[in-house]
Design a protein around this motif. Sequence first.
Motif, PDB file in Angstrom:
ATOM      1  N   LEU A   1       0.817  -1.210   0.000  1.00 40.13           N
ATOM      2  CA  LEU A   1       0.000   0.000   0.000  1.00 40.13           C
ATOM      3  C   LEU A   1       0.855   1.266   0.000  1.00 40.13           C
ATOM      4  N   ALA A   2       1.987   1.208   0.711  1.00 40.19           N
ATOM      5  CA  ALA A   2       2.804   2.412   0.863  1.00 40.19           C
ATOM      6  C   ALA A   2       3.528   2.795  -0.421  1.00 40.19           C
ATOM      7  N   ALA A   3       3.945   1.805  -1.202  1.00 40.31           N
ATOM      8  CA  ALA A   3       4.770   2.084  -2.389  1.00 40.31           C
ATOM      9  C   ALA A   3       4.144   3.126  -3.322  1.00 40.31           C
ATOM     10  N   PRO A   4       2.862   3.018  -3.704  1.00 46.21           N
ATOM     11  CA  PRO A   4       2.295   4.023  -4.618  1.00 46.21           C
ATOM     12  C   PRO A   4       1.834   5.310  -3.929  1.00 46.21           C
ATOM     13  N   LEU A   5       1.928   5.392  -2.592  1.00 52.72           N
ATOM     14  CA  LEU A   5       1.407   6.555  -1.882  1.00 52.72           C
ATOM     15  C   LEU A   5       2.489   7.483  -1.335  1.00 52.72           C
ATOM     16  N   LEU A   6       3.627   6.934  -0.924  1.00 55.72           N
ATOM     17  CA  LEU A   6       4.664   7.757  -0.306  1.00 55.72           C
ATOM     18  C   LEU A   6       5.143   8.841  -1.266  1.00 55.72           C
ATOM     19  N   GLY A   7       5.184  10.053  -0.775  1.00 54.74           N
ATOM     20  CA  GLY A   7       5.597  11.192  -1.589  1.00 54.74           C
ATOM     21  C   GLY A   7       4.469  11.852  -2.342  1.00 54.74           C
ATOM     22  N   LYS A   8       3.296  11.203  -2.385  1.00 54.47           N
ATOM     23  CA  LYS A   8       2.158  11.789  -3.106  1.00 54.47           C
ATOM     24  C   LYS A   8       1.503  12.883  -2.261  1.00 54.47           C
ATOM     25  N   GLU A   9       0.610  13.649  -2.905  1.00 55.05           N
ATOM     26  CA  GLU A   9       0.011  14.819  -2.269  1.00 55.05           C
ATOM     27  C   GLU A   9      -1.459  14.596  -1.946  1.00 55.05           C
ATOM     28  N   LEU A  10      -1.843  15.021  -0.761  1.00 55.97           N
ATOM     29  CA  LEU A  10      -3.238  15.084  -0.347  1.00 55.97           C
ATOM     30  C   LEU A  10      -3.629  16.552  -0.229  1.00 55.97           C
ATOM     31  N   VAL A  11      -4.845  16.875  -0.560  1.00 53.56           N
ATOM     32  CA  VAL A  11      -5.365  18.228  -0.373  1.00 53.56           C
ATOM     33  C   VAL A  11      -6.465  18.159   0.679  1.00 53.56           C
ATOM     34  N   MET A  12      -6.234  18.799   1.806  1.00 52.99           N
ATOM     35  CA  MET A  12      -7.197  18.774   2.907  1.00 52.99           C
ATOM     36  C   MET A  12      -8.035  20.046   2.881  1.00 52.99           C
ATOM     37  N   ARG A  13      -9.324  19.883   2.868  1.00 57.63           N
ATOM     38  CA  ARG A  13     -10.257  21.002   2.950  1.00 57.63           C
ATOM     39  C   ARG A  13     -10.835  21.036   4.346  1.00 57.63           C
ATOM     40  N   TYR A  14     -10.782  22.197   4.983  1.00 55.06           N
ATOM     41  CA  TYR A  14     -11.236  22.293   6.364  1.00 55.06           C
ATOM     42  C   TYR A  14     -11.834  23.675   6.596  1.00 55.06           C
ATOM     43  N   ALA A  15     -12.570  23.788   7.689  1.00 55.74           N
ATOM     44  CA  ALA A  15     -13.190  25.057   8.079  1.00 55.74           C
ATOM     45  C   ALA A  15     -12.339  25.709   9.151  1.00 55.74           C
ATOM     46  N   GLN A  16     -11.952  26.957   8.911  1.00 49.55           N
ATOM     47  CA  GLN A  16     -11.134  27.702   9.867  1.00 49.55           C
ATOM     48  C   GLN A  16     -11.973  28.791  10.508  1.00 49.55           C
ATOM     49  N   ARG A  17     -11.890  28.836  11.831  1.00 52.47           N
ATOM     50  CA  ARG A  17     -12.565  29.915  12.541  1.00 52.47           C
ATOM     51  C   ARG A  17     -11.590  31.085  12.644  1.00 52.47           C
ATOM     52  N   ALA A  18     -11.922  32.188  12.039  1.00 52.76           N
ATOM     53  CA  ALA A  18     -11.000  33.321  11.937  1.00 52.76           C
ATOM     54  C   ALA A  18     -11.556  34.529  12.679  1.00 52.76           C
TER      55      ALA A  18
END
Length: 467
Positions: A184-201
């Motif tokens: 599982l790790a071989a094709p994932l390591l170094g790849k990018e995730l984009v996290m969408r979240y709500a920020q209280r500002a």
Amino acid sequence: MKLPDLTELALRNLRESLLRNSLTTVGISVGVASLVAMLSLGIGLQQLASRRLVKSGLFDTVIVSSRREMRGMGREEERNGPIPGESRVLDEPARLEIEHMANVSEAYPDIRFATELRFEDKPHLTMVSALPDSAKSNDAFDGMKGSFFSSDNAPEAILQKSFAEELLGKTPPLGAPEPGVGELAAPLLGKELVMRYAQRAASSTPATGTDTNSVSADDFAGVSYSVVSREQKLKIVGVSDLDPESMRGPTRAKVFLPLKLAESLHVMQATDLREISRASSDQPVYSSISVRVKNPAQIQATEDAIKKMGFTTFSIADASRGLRQFFGVLYAFLGIFGSLALIVASIGIVNTLVMAILERRREIGIMKAIGASDSDVRKLFFAEAGAMGVLGGMLGVVFGWAIGQAINFGTNIYLKRQSLPPEHFWAVPWWLVAFAIGFAVVVSLVSGLYPAGRAARLDPVQALRYE
């Protein structure tokens, strides 16, 4: 009769009926071996459980939450102290106060939130949690593929194995073998995730990540704040085989971020809504914090001090009290069953010594005729029983240790075939060795009571006439 003479005479008598005495001694050793094997199994399992708890990083950790949460970490609501609505807020000043306690090494907030992560333009909803740098010693990361975070504020992520399966679409059907973490790790390591979240500002809060949307809200007290939709790019640096949050039940996270990074994101959490009257404050409010204690023996004292501050606490040490009680009962049952074979062996001792009386009546009569007292005769038979107990106890300890090693070796072969790490399930501490030998001697001496008393009561005249 002097001790050297008594010892020499007892050993000589044991050598004369070598086969019978040897079989009796073997019976004792088998009983001791069963006792040692069973108790060492219980001790080994308790030590294994303790090692796992310590290695998990939870054994020396106290989870602190505000009474306002009304959860009490799964326990009944405490009835002492202020009512939840009037209790103290678990904010940053409270965290710093706890962290500065004498027995505390660190106190970090429990930052976790459900959010969307996009991988190769596909959305995945999951729970995200923040980890401090000290979490690298957690046993869940021992078999991890990749590496731990390069720093405490690096934009990096570690995935739990099940979420890695989800990202790659390799979730196995029920009953099918699971793919290995390396696969599982071989094709994932170094790849990018984009996290969408709500920020209280707040008005003074700087923007973080990519601003995609912004809304404002007003609470009933007239305090205004804004919730901003953000994006944060994360680099996948590791895939963990085990679950670092296996103790958290349904709120377990599948993606982990560095603690400082998570704090800098100012993610909107449930406590922000519950503590809405503090919206204008720059101090964050936490649902819970994890307090690591320098010495596990100080956990109870640390919990008591934190409770006096008006917070609720929970630790694995609380739950382990029941675990210790369970192992105490387990020791009792294992000891009883292990002692049964030793009790059976005691019958053999009685039989051996009674037969020795019948064979040596004339010898006993001569001993009494030349001045041996009843006490001397009794001591002689006690010495013979004790000698068989000591020898049988020592051989039994060796046999019990060998049985444990053999079973442990076979179990580890099975674990290796199942791609699981080896473990040590057996432990023979020195006190168990001393107890086993001492118990064997006591059982032997008790078994020799009747034969010794019978030999001491022999009439020397009748004994000399015996053919």
